[in-house]
Design a protein around this motif. Structure first.
Motif, PDB file in Angstrom:
ATOM      1  N   MET A  51      29.496  -8.415  62.870  1.00 11.25           N
ATOM      2  CA  MET A  51      30.310  -9.365  62.115  1.00 11.25           C
ATOM      3  C   MET A  51      30.230  -9.032  60.635  1.00 11.25           C
ATOM      4  O   MET A  51      29.152  -8.896  60.078  1.00 11.25           O
ATOM      5  N   SER A  52      31.368  -8.874  59.983  1.00  6.41           N
ATOM      6  CA  SER A  52      31.363  -8.593  58.556  1.00  6.41           C
ATOM      7  C   SER A  52      31.092  -9.870  57.788  1.00  6.41           C
ATOM      8  O   SER A  52      31.245 -10.974  58.291  1.00  6.41           O
ATOM      9  N   GLU A  53      30.706  -9.704  56.514  1.00  2.00           N
ATOM     10  CA  GLU A  53      30.297 -10.845  55.717  1.00  2.00           C
ATOM     11  C   GLU A  53      31.413 -11.863  55.559  1.00  2.00           C
ATOM     12  O   GLU A  53      31.166 -13.063  55.536  1.00  2.00           O
ATOM     13  N   ASN A  54      32.679 -11.406  55.446  1.00  2.00           N
ATOM     14  CA  ASN A  54      33.747 -12.360  55.208  1.00  2.00           C
ATOM     15  C   ASN A  54      34.108 -13.165  56.453  1.00  2.00           C
ATOM     16  O   ASN A  54      35.012 -13.989  56.405  1.00  2.00           O
ATOM     17  N   GLN A  55      33.411 -12.949  57.556  1.00  2.00           N
ATOM     18  CA  GLN A  55      33.615 -13.761  58.750  1.00  2.00           C
ATOM     19  C   GLN A  55      32.557 -14.857  58.870  1.00  2.00           C
ATOM     20  O   GLN A  55      32.670 -15.727  59.723  1.00  2.00           O
ATOM     21  N   PHE A  56      31.550 -14.814  58.044  1.00  2.00           N
ATOM     22  CA  PHE A  56      30.489 -15.805  58.092  1.00  2.00           C
ATOM     23  C   PHE A  56      30.888 -17.061  57.323  1.00  2.00           C
ATOM     24  O   PHE A  56      31.439 -16.983  56.229  1.00  2.00           O
ATOM     25  N   LYS A  57      30.554 -18.215  57.897  1.00  2.00           N
ATOM     26  CA  LYS A  57      30.805 -19.493  57.242  1.00  2.00           C
ATOM     27  C   LYS A  57      29.486 -20.049  56.710  1.00  2.00           C
ATOM     28  O   LYS A  57      28.492 -20.086  57.438  1.00  2.00           O
ATOM     29  N   VAL A  58      29.501 -20.479  55.453  1.00  2.00           N
ATOM     30  CA  VAL A  58      28.317 -21.045  54.821  1.00  2.00           C
ATOM     31  C   VAL A  58      28.654 -22.439  54.302  1.00  2.00           C
ATOM     32  O   VAL A  58      29.648 -22.616  53.588  1.00  2.00           O
ATOM     33  N   LEU A  59      27.838 -23.416  54.661  1.00  2.00           N
ATOM     34  CA  LEU A  59      27.998 -24.787  54.164  1.00  2.00           C
ATOM     35  C   LEU A  59      26.922 -25.049  53.117  1.00  2.00           C
ATOM     36  O   LEU A  59      25.733 -24.936  53.402  1.00  2.00           O
ATOM     37  N   LEU A  60      27.335 -25.402  51.906  1.00  2.00           N
ATOM     38  CA  LEU A  60      26.421 -25.718  50.816  1.00  2.00           C
ATOM     39  C   LEU A  60      26.407 -27.232  50.611  1.00  2.00           C
ATOM     40  O   LEU A  60      27.472 -27.855  50.522  1.00  2.00           O
ATOM     41  N   VAL A  61      25.214 -27.803  50.521  1.00  2.00           N
ATOM     42  CA  VAL A  61      25.093 -29.248  50.400  1.00  2.00           C
ATOM     43  C   VAL A  61      24.189 -29.593  49.225  1.00  2.00           C
ATOM     44  O   VAL A  61      22.993 -29.296  49.233  1.00  2.00           O
ATOM     45  N   ASP A  62      24.762 -30.226  48.206  1.00  2.70           N
ATOM     46  CA  ASP A  62      23.989 -30.618  47.019  1.00  2.70           C
ATOM     47  C   ASP A  62      24.783 -31.703  46.288  1.00  2.70           C
ATOM     48  O   ASP A  62      26.019 -31.648  46.258  1.00  2.70           O
ATOM     49  N   ASP A  63      24.097 -32.666  45.699  1.00  4.14           N
ATOM     50  CA  ASP A  63      24.807 -33.738  44.995  1.00  4.14           C
ATOM     51  C   ASP A  63      25.135 -33.354  43.556  1.00  4.14           C
ATOM     52  O   ASP A  63      25.846 -34.090  42.867  1.00  4.14           O
TER      53      ASP A  63
ATOM     54  N   ILE B 162      25.627 -27.093  40.575  1.00  8.37           N
ATOM     55  CA  ILE B 162      24.898 -26.219  41.500  1.00  8.37           C
ATOM     56  C   ILE B 162      25.828 -25.743  42.610  1.00  8.37           C
ATOM     57  O   ILE B 162      25.816 -24.560  42.986  1.00  8.37           O
ATOM     58  N   LEU B 163      26.646 -26.651  43.137  1.00  8.99           N
ATOM     59  CA  LEU B 163      27.604 -26.277  44.178  1.00  8.99           C
ATOM     60  C   LEU B 163      28.562 -25.206  43.663  1.00  8.99           C
ATOM     61  O   LEU B 163      28.864 -24.236  44.375  1.00  8.99           O
ATOM     62  N   GLU B 164      29.039 -25.373  42.453  1.00  5.73           N
ATOM     63  CA  GLU B 164      29.983 -24.409  41.887  1.00  5.73           C
ATOM     64  C   GLU B 164      29.321 -23.049  41.681  1.00  5.73           C
ATOM     65  O   GLU B 164      29.910 -22.007  41.948  1.00  5.73           O
ATOM     66  N   PHE B 165      28.071 -23.071  41.216  1.00  7.80           N
ATOM     67  CA  PHE B 165      27.332 -21.823  40.989  1.00  7.80           C
ATOM     68  C   PHE B 165      27.111 -21.080  42.304  1.00  7.80           C
ATOM     69  O   PHE B 165      27.379 -19.874  42.420  1.00  7.80           O
ATOM     70  N   LEU B 166      26.624 -21.798  43.319  1.00  9.70           N
ATOM     71  CA  LEU B 166      26.355 -21.172  44.614  1.00  9.70           C
ATOM     72  C   LEU B 166      27.652 -20.702  45.271  1.00  9.70           C
ATOM     73  O   LEU B 166      27.721 -19.588  45.805  1.00  9.70           O
ATOM     74  N   SER B 167      28.675 -21.540  45.233  1.00  7.35           N
ATOM     75  CA  SER B 167      29.957 -21.197  45.860  1.00  7.35           C
ATOM     76  C   SER B 167      30.560 -19.950  45.238  1.00  7.35           C
ATOM     77  O   SER B 167      31.023 -19.037  45.943  1.00  7.35           O
ATOM     78  N   TYR B 168      30.558 -19.889  43.910  1.00 10.61           N
ATOM     79  CA  TYR B 168      31.152 -18.749  43.205  1.00 10.61           C
ATOM     80  C   TYR B 168      30.493 -17.442  43.627  1.00 10.61           C
ATOM     81  O   TYR B 168      31.178 -16.457  43.935  1.00 10.61           O
ATOM     82  N   ASN B 169      29.182 -17.438  43.648  1.00 13.02           N
ATOM     83  CA  ASN B 169      28.462 -16.202  43.950  1.00 13.02           C
ATOM     84  C   ASN B 169      28.585 -15.793  45.413  1.00 13.02           C
ATOM     85  O   ASN B 169      28.605 -14.589  45.717  1.00 13.02           O
ATOM     86  N   LEU B 170      28.686 -16.743  46.320  1.00 12.95           N
ATOM     87  CA  LEU B 170      28.824 -16.397  47.733  1.00 12.95           C
ATOM     88  C   LEU B 170      30.279 -16.022  48.077  1.00 12.95           C
ATOM     89  O   LEU B 170      30.515 -15.099  48.861  1.00 12.95           O
TER      90      LEU B 170
END
Length: 232
Positions: A1-13, A17-25
């Motif tokens: 499975m290539s990386e662009n097929q992986f789904k990642v859920l980020l959870v933070d209030d 932090i959500l924007e930082f993590l989302s941008y980089n992933l």
């Protein structure tokens, strides 16, 4: 499975932090979903079925520990890897996270390159990776009154069925693969968590304790200073 097929859920209030993590992933090609609290995370996870969930511990409405416990009750997410975001020195959070069914933790603040590296290592644990239960030749293994179904991450003791968190299941499957053999802590770390994954010293102890609570103390024996073995 290539990386662009992986789904990642980020959870933070915290939105930054959500924007930082989302941008980089997202820059690495991952499909990223976000939630602001544990209750929202459960709804998103049930709909999107992510391969990896990264949970903050302290959040409103439902914190990360409670959310992890609920997520581990959902059969469709049995193979999802869950990691906690914890501040440095929060050993209590890491222990509580493992007890709730988490697979690992990421210490924050985290640098982008470290984040991406950790996510890649965590995603190797998904169903695309080699499982430590490969030593079992069939999908269902029975030892005494214990039945192990590796396709569903399910065990049955007598008439009682339960779905184990991924790492508890993999640890049990490893021990059961050779009843009576003493597995050293190093062997367990390598087989269950992988050579490139860093986990806390208490990780194995917490998982062993949770397994004993579910299958009974008599099946898993400790050899002090060496490791553990499964006894029929």
């Amino acid at each position: 499975m290539s990386e662009n097929q992986f789904k990642v859920l980020l959870v933070d209030d915290e939105l930054d932090i959500l924007e930082f993590l989302s941008y980089n992933l997202e820059k690495e090609g991952y499909e990223v979903f976000t939630a602001r609290n544990g209750a929202e995370a459960i709804k998103v996870a049930e709909k999107q079925l992510p391969h990896l969930i990264i949970l903050d511990v302290m959040m409103p409405e439902m914190d990360g520990i409670a959310a992890c416990e609920e997520l581990r009750k959902i059969p469709a997410l049995s193979s999802t890897v869950i990691a906690f975001l914890t501040a440095r020195g929060e050993d209590y959070s890491q222990i509580a996270g493992f007890e709730a069914g988490a697979d690992d933790y990421i210490t924050k603040p985290v640098r982008p390159k470290v984040l991406v590296s950790r996510v890649k290592a965590l995603l190797k644990r998904t169903g695309e990776a080699t499982q430590p239960v490969e030593v079992v030749d069939t999908n269902t293994v029975t030892i005494g009154n214990l039945l192990i179904d590796k396709e569903r991450y399910l065990i049955r003791i007598g008439d009682n069925e339960m779905i184990l968190p991924r790492k508890e299941f993999e640890l049990l499957s490893l021990l059961v693969s050779k009843p009576g053999k003493v597995f050293t802590r190093e062997e367990i770390y390598y087989s269950v968590w992988g050579e490139n994954v860093v986990v806390g010293d208490r990780t194995i102890d917490v998982h062993i304790r949770k397994l004993r609570e579910k299958i009974g103390n008599e099946h898993i024996k400790t050899l002090k200073g060496i490791g553990y073995k499964f006894v029929e």
